[in-house]
Motif scaffolding. Structure first.
Motif, mmCIF file in Angstrom:
data_model
loop_
_atom_site.group_PDB
_atom_site.id
_atom_site.type_symbol
_atom_site.label_atom_id
_atom_site.label_comp_id
_atom_site.label_asym_id
_atom_site.label_seq_id
_atom_site.Cartn_x
_atom_site.Cartn_y
_atom_site.Cartn_z
ATOM 1 N N GLY A 19 -32.500 43.140 -9.320
ATOM 2 C CA GLY A 19 -31.639 43.980 -8.502
ATOM 3 C C GLY A 19 -32.184 44.288 -7.123
ATOM 4 O O GLY A 19 -31.466 44.841 -6.288
ATOM 5 N N ILE A 21 -33.307 43.691 -3.289
ATOM 6 C CA ILE A 21 -32.832 42.831 -2.213
ATOM 7 C C ILE A 21 -34.036 42.112 -1.609
ATOM 8 O O ILE A 21 -35.028 42.737 -1.253
ATOM 9 N N GLN A 39 -25.834 43.109 2.470
ATOM 10 C CA GLN A 39 -26.261 43.453 1.112
ATOM 11 C C GLN A 39 -26.377 44.966 0.914
ATOM 12 O O GLN A 39 -26.006 45.495 -0.133
ATOM 13 N N LEU A 40 -26.894 45.655 1.923
ATOM 14 C CA LEU A 40 -27.005 47.114 1.823
ATOM 15 C C LEU A 40 -25.626 47.755 1.756
ATOM 16 O O LEU A 40 -25.367 48.632 0.928
ATOM 17 N N GLU A 42 -22.799 46.438 0.771
ATOM 18 C CA GLU A 42 -22.159 46.129 -0.509
ATOM 19 C C GLU A 42 -22.625 47.070 -1.614
ATOM 20 O O GLU A 42 -21.900 47.324 -2.568
ATOM 21 N N ARG A 43 -23.837 47.599 -1.488
ATOM 22 C CA ARG A 43 -24.396 48.515 -2.480
ATOM 23 C C ARG A 43 -24.168 49.982 -2.102
ATOM 24 O O ARG A 43 -24.631 50.882 -2.784
ATOM 25 N N ILE A 45 -25.472 51.560 0.434
ATOM 26 C CA ILE A 45 -26.707 52.153 0.955
ATOM 27 C C ILE A 45 -26.516 52.463 2.437
ATOM 28 O O ILE A 45 -26.167 51.583 3.226
#
Length: 115
Positions: A19, A21, A39-40, A42-43, A45
């Protein structure tokens, strides 16, 4: 340094977990040549804690870029370093505070315990 050079390997104590990155950057900043921002987001964050070697290079580039992307930023004062002490101090005390909260690792631990 080539990314396959053993000297560029991630230390086993910091090995990525499921999990996590992982990105391979090819410029100073952590986002400009990677999909880290995507990526951040999408999560979900929105807060980043920044530390690293080269306050005037990698840290500066990442802080400026992340601030421009509206991340809430914390720079670890005892987790950054630069060969030029004067530049390091100017960045830490005069430049970064307009873009990030400057805290030390003890304050980070307190924030994490409170959250």
């Amino acid at each position: 340094m080539h990314h396959e050079d053993p000297a560029a390997a991630i230390h086993e104590r910091l090995a990525p977990q499921d999990g996590d990155i992982v990105v391979r950057k090819i410029r100073y900043g952590g986002m400009s040549t990677t999909d880290l921002d995507q990526q951040l987001r999408e999560r979900g964050i929105t807060t980043l804690v920044v530390s690293g070697i080269s306050t005037s290079g990698v840290v500066l580039s990442t802080v400026i870029d992340a601030a421009d992307r509206d991340y809430q930023l914390y720079v670890l004062s005892d987790g950054v370093a630069d060969p030029d002490t004067e530049i390091h101090n100017v960045l830490l005390h005069q430049v970064f505070p307009s873009r990030a909260h400057i805290i030390d690792t003890a304050e980070l631990h307190a924030l994490l315990r409170a959250g």
